[in-house]
Design a protein around this motif. Sequence first.
Motif: not given
Length: 177
Positions: A159-174
Amino acid sequence: MARPSDTKARIQAVARELFVRQGVQQTSLRQISDELGITKPALYYHFASREDLVRSIIQPLVDDLDRFVAEREPGDARALLEDYFDLSWQHRDVLVMLVRDLAVLSGTDLAGRMFAWRREIISLLLGPEITQEQHIRATVALGGMADCTVVYAHLPTAEVRPVAVAAALAALGMTSG
């Protein structure tokens, strides 16, 4: 009779559980020995002090992060972030323990090492020459993922991993897709 290594591992497991629940400073060696049903001298046989015990609990995280940054090559940002999340999740109890009792960091060189690891991971993600904006975004991405392993440690990783990784990519502008 248990082998010393079994006793040592049991001491670490009980101490880690108490440290996470109560905080390091609020957990006495007497509480740990009582919980295990051993004497305090038996505990001291394996660990000279509470600080020694704390270091032994933190060391696997240190070793894994050292290995992670040493063995990684620049490449796929998503894969790197997923692997970093997995490593943080694997050690979430230690991270919870550290966040719960930040004074623990003062007795170790862990704070400085964490910043060094983060710099290495940012370099792996974005290269050695990055703008201030990219650095800030990467700090938010990595810090946010690490925070997720602490704040949401009680949830299933799925439940946590996919959302956290997607948010990290978004924060990176990727793109996260």
